[in-house]
Motif scaffolding. Structure first.
Motif, short mmCIF file in Angstrom:
data_model
loop_
_atom_site.label_atom_id
_atom_site.label_comp_id
_atom_site.label_asym_id
_atom_site.label_seq_id
_atom_site.Cartn_x
_atom_site.Cartn_y
_atom_site.Cartn_z
N SER A 65 14.30 -37.20 48.88
CA SER A 65 14.03 -38.04 47.72
C SER A 65 15.33 -38.22 46.91
O SER A 65 16.15 -37.32 46.84
N ASN A 68 16.42 -38.10 43.93
CA ASN A 68 16.49 -37.54 42.59
C ASN A 68 17.52 -36.42 42.57
O ASN A 68 17.92 -35.92 43.61
N SER A 116 10.52 -36.73 41.61
CA SER A 116 11.01 -37.71 42.59
C SER A 116 10.99 -39.11 41.98
O SER A 116 10.14 -39.42 41.15
N GLU A 120 5.48 -37.99 47.76
CA GLU A 120 6.16 -37.87 49.05
C GLU A 120 5.16 -37.73 50.21
O GLU A 120 4.00 -37.41 50.02
N HIS A 139 10.07 -27.31 40.84
CA HIS A 139 10.38 -28.66 41.25
C HIS A 139 9.68 -29.65 40.33
O HIS A 139 8.73 -29.29 39.66
MG MG Z 1 12.46 -34.18 47.08
#
Ligand code: MG
Ligand code: AMP
Length: 358
Positions: A145, A147, A153, A182, A238
């Protein structure tokens, strides 16, 4: 480095934009591009220095492997040692689409791309711009991703620009990503296929096709510090906003009371609280809403795809609201529930208050 944004809008001009972007990837540069899940940060997946550049641009730990993106089935064979029957079934049913499969890797795939593992993750995106970019590059595109590591993301080009401005030369802007979460990751390199990351393709759909499917324990809860999770991405906090986030589980009325009470207490200290809620429970909070309690509807419970679509953008937005703490309802309904909750639990660094029995 200057970061240029070029639009992909389905017009004639796309072809030239994609040709140039493909050329850049082939020669080792990085290009961020849209897919149906989230934006990817793409580099030449067969070139170790491209993969190193991806880790550097994201600030990502280099043991957290990348996914190789392909546009046609023939591109898979050279990348893997074998294609198990379970993989054939899944590819037939879900490719192109939001499903990543883990194979035993061939010699062709550099260890830099797989974070040192003997396996490789491969996906065939359905987004026409992504497929055209892969074909233009003529190589599998390694893309996590797009980011900064640890941030939510990106689901639009603006999110990519916020994070990677000055670190990559080009962002292809194809508008908002359709799904917003995702891909589902399934490891079919072992005897019993296992879900390493939940996504829009859910457990029930996978079981219907394959029979037995297991779920990596890290998907559901806080990974055990001692056991290395098999999707290395699972071990990091995350998707997290800067502002602390707490998930509140339990009956609707009870948690609305809990969150409103917490907001009142914080207000005495001059602090402002946020609440991520669904449209159905909005009335339970409305009396309390005001300067000290900001209500942020995440979508309707009856339409979980809306919640999935808006989740990452909303998590990014939280940090612009001057909040000192955010509480979130849980969103576990339907086939998308596990995927949404997996992201929310990590965004909350597993801080969960369960009011079910108390
Ligand atoms: Mg990722
Ligand atoms: P991202 O593209 O940012 O969603 O990150 C890619 C995800 O795929 C991470 O969670 C990785 O841990 C996972 N992944 C990639 N390759 C492998 C692999 N060979 N085995 C297990 N997980 C993988």
């Amino acid at each position: 480095m200057e970061t240029i944004i070029k639009k992909l809008d389905g017009s004639e001009k796309d072809r030239e934009v994609l040709r140039e972007a493909g050329e850049m990837i082939r020669r080792g540069d990085l290009v961020a591009f849209p897919t149906e899940t989230v934006y990817g940060l793409g580099g030449n997946g067969l070139n170790p220095s491209s993969s190193r550049a991806i880790y550097a641009a994201k600030g990502r730990p280099s043991d957290n492997p990348l996914i190789l993106h392909i546009a046609d089935r023939e591109e898979l064979l050279p990348l893997v040692r074998e294609i198990p029957p379970a993989a054939e079934k899944l590819m037939e049913a879900f490719w192109p689409g939001p499903l990543t499969l883990i194979f035993k890797k061939s010699e062709l795939v550099p260890k830099e791309t797989t974070g040192g593992l003997d396996t490789v993750a491969v996906r065939m995106p359905s987004h026409p711009g992504a497929a055209a970019l892969i074909r233009a590059a003529g190589v599998p595109i390694a893309a996590p991703s797009a980011n900064t590591s640890g941030r939510p993301s990106p689901t639009c080009a603006e999110h990519v620009y916020q994070d990677l401005r000055g670190r990559i030369p080009l962002i292809l802007d194809g508008g908002e990503c359709e799904i917003g979460l995702e891909s589902t990751i399934v490891d079919i390199s072992r005897r019993i296929p296992e879900i390493l990351r939940p996504g829009r393709i859910g457990l029930a759909a996978l079981r219907q096709l394959l029979g037995t499917v297991s779920v990596d324990p890290a998907v559901l809860g806080k990974p055990d510090e001692k056991t290395a999770p098999r999707a290395p991405g699972m071990k990091y906090r995350h998707y997290a906003p800067q502002v602390p986030l707490t998930l509140v589980a339990g009956p609707d009325e009870k948690r609305a009371e809990y969150i409103c009470e917490a907001a009142r207490r914080a207000a005495e200290a001059g602090e402002k609280t946020g609440a991520l809620i669904c449209r159905e429970t909005l009335p339970l909070y409305q009396a309390e809403a005001g300067d000290h309690l900001l209500l942020i509807p995440l979508g309707a419970r009856s339409r979980p795809e809306e919640t999935a679509h808006s989740l990452f953008g909303t998590l990014r937005h939280l940090d612009e609201c001057g909040l000192s703490h955010v509480y979130s309802e849980t969103f576990d309904e339907g086939p998308l529930g596990p995927a949404i909750m997996n992201r929310l639990r990590k965004a909350a660094a597993f801080d969960i208050r369960d009011l079910s029995e108390s």
